[in-house]
Write a protein that holds these residues in place. Structure first.
Motif, mmCIF file in Angstrom:
data_model
loop_
_atom_site.group_PDB
_atom_site.id
_atom_site.type_symbol
_atom_site.label_atom_id
_atom_site.label_comp_id
_atom_site.label_asym_id
_atom_site.label_seq_id
_atom_site.Cartn_x
_atom_site.Cartn_y
_atom_site.Cartn_z
ATOM 1 N N ALA A 144 0.842 -1.194 0.000
ATOM 2 C CA ALA A 144 0.000 0.000 0.000
ATOM 3 C C ALA A 144 0.879 1.247 0.000
ATOM 4 O O ALA A 144 1.818 1.353 0.799
ATOM 5 N N ALA A 149 -2.343 1.039 -4.452
ATOM 6 C CA ALA A 149 -1.976 -0.225 -3.815
ATOM 7 C C ALA A 149 -1.650 -1.241 -4.902
ATOM 8 O O ALA A 149 -2.260 -1.245 -5.974
ATOM 9 N N PHE A 225 0.369 2.725 4.969
ATOM 10 C CA PHE A 225 0.969 2.614 3.653
ATOM 11 C C PHE A 225 2.450 2.970 3.708
ATOM 12 O O PHE A 225 2.909 3.643 4.636
#
Length: 400
Positions: A144, A149, A225
């Protein structure tokens, strides 16, 4: 003598004919057996707890129907033959059956009750047990990033003909896309941290199946992420560790791949304890940190004790030499920390007992986004002062 031999031969021939006549009569005492044409071909197409039979019959005009039955006669299905042409023709029908293996006889018959020689067919009926044993195509990795992603797919399971994925986008709405078997990686331009991912794989047990079967699995996106490695640059502040020796460099540490290491030089700045400083390219709410050990060897040189610091003001943020006035009690670490705090640096996390050569650590939730980050490596796992590792990764939950 000639007439004697002729008489004997005649007696033998007559006796032989009488025996043949008796044998034939034995088999035709109930009348001559009449057979109709045997099915030329029987094609079986499986479905869910059903089978479709396609029976190819020849041009024998006497054929008016047929029967499908199991060898043990526990199942019996009769069918009519309504020709669509004068020559060869195909009769199709579907029968419902429990899941399992079956051995059938297919016979054709005429209006007088005469039947063909049976054609044997062995096949399988698929159902719930088969479907429950199926596996959806796996997602082997999810990376991510702030803007997208990347899903890496595992091998295609045997028999799977296609896969689809339904997922939550950044607004929480479910989106669905198809993933063909030749795709190994899927990039999603919008996704929700922690959002749902549903993978559905479709199976056909045979190429001519009349039904398909499915397997569904669920997972979620990461709660954080990765900071894009292309945005990260080395600050190289005073007293920071150098680019390293043996062909290593800071760029190897944040290039997004393992396999090329950073290795300390013999200088005190490079050896434990040492400091590395980075500009991660955006102000981010940092939530995690990962270090990948040197892949070729020497994982014991990864940090056992380390700290992560951050700030948003780099001007005037230079700190003292962490190796200055130190002793075996690491008095210099305390001095360095005090100096760092006075220069605006904030300690986000501290670990003192790591034993994992490759590791990830969560950074406690904080209310501030930071752009500049420091790794302070205090001691190694194996106690050496030499350091080496492959990659540094920074994670976040939001960016400015």
């Amino acid at each position: 003598m000639y007439f004697a031999l002729l008489a004997i031969g005649t007696i033998i021939v007559v006796a032989s004919c009488e025996e043949t006549s008796e044998t034939y009569s034995e088999f035709t005492k109930d009348g001559e057996i009449i057979y109709v044409g045997t099915p030329d071909t029987v094609i079986v197409a499986p479905g869910f707890e059903k089978l479709k039979f396609s029976i190819v019959i020849n041009a024998d005009p006497k054929i008016s129907g047929g029967v499908l039955q199991t060898k043990d006669k526990s199942f019996n299905h009769e069918f009519d033959v309504e020709r669509q042409s004068n020559g060869n023709d195909t009769i199709s029908f579907i029968v419902n059956l429990d899941e399992g293996e079956y051995n059938f006889d297919v016979l054709l018959k005429d209006d007088s009750g005469n039947t063909s020689i049976p054609r044997e067919v062995t096949t399988v009926v698929y159902g719930t047990k088969y479907q429950n044993a199926l596996l959806s195509r796996s997602i082997s990795a999810i990376k991510a990033f702030e803007t997208h992603a990347v899903l890496t797919w595992g091998d295609v399971p045997n028999g799977s003909i296609s896969t689809s994925i339904s997922y939550e986008d950044a607004n929480g709405a479910m989106q669905t896309i198809e993933v063909s078997n030749d795709i190994s990686e899927t990039t999603l331009s919008s996704y929700k941290l922690g959002g749902s991912i549903i993978v559905k794989s479709i199976y056909a047990p045979r190429s001519n199946a009349i039904d398909v079967f499915s397997s569904i699995s669920e997972t979620v996106f990461p709660e954080q992420f990765q900071i894009n490695h292309t945005n990260i640059t080395a600050l190289r502040m005073p007293f920071d560790a150098s680019d390293g020796c043996y062909g290593s460099s800071y760029e190897r540490l944040t290039d997004g791949a393992t396999g090329e290491f950073w290795h300390s030089c013999d200088s005190v700045e490079d050896q434990y304890p040492f400091v590395m400083s980075f500009d991660i390219g955006v102000a981010a709410n940092l939530s995690g940190f990962r270090l990948d050990k040197r892949s070729e060897c020497c994982g014991g040189r990864s940090p056992a004790s380390y700290q992560i610091w951050a700030t948003n003001e780099i001007v005037g943020a230079e700190t003292m030499d962490i190796d200055a006035d130190g002793d075996e009690n690491n008095v210099s670490i305390a001095h360095w920390e005090a100096d760092a705090i006075s220069k605006g640096w904030v300690k986000l996390v501290e670990v003192t007992d790591n034993t994992q050569e490759t590791f990830e650590v969560l950074i406690p939730e904080n209310s501030t986004n930071y752009r500049y980050v420091r790794l302070v490596a205090i001691s190694s796992i194996n106690g050496e002062i030499t350091a080496n590792f492959d990659e540094l990764t920074f994670m976040a939950t939001a960016v400015d």
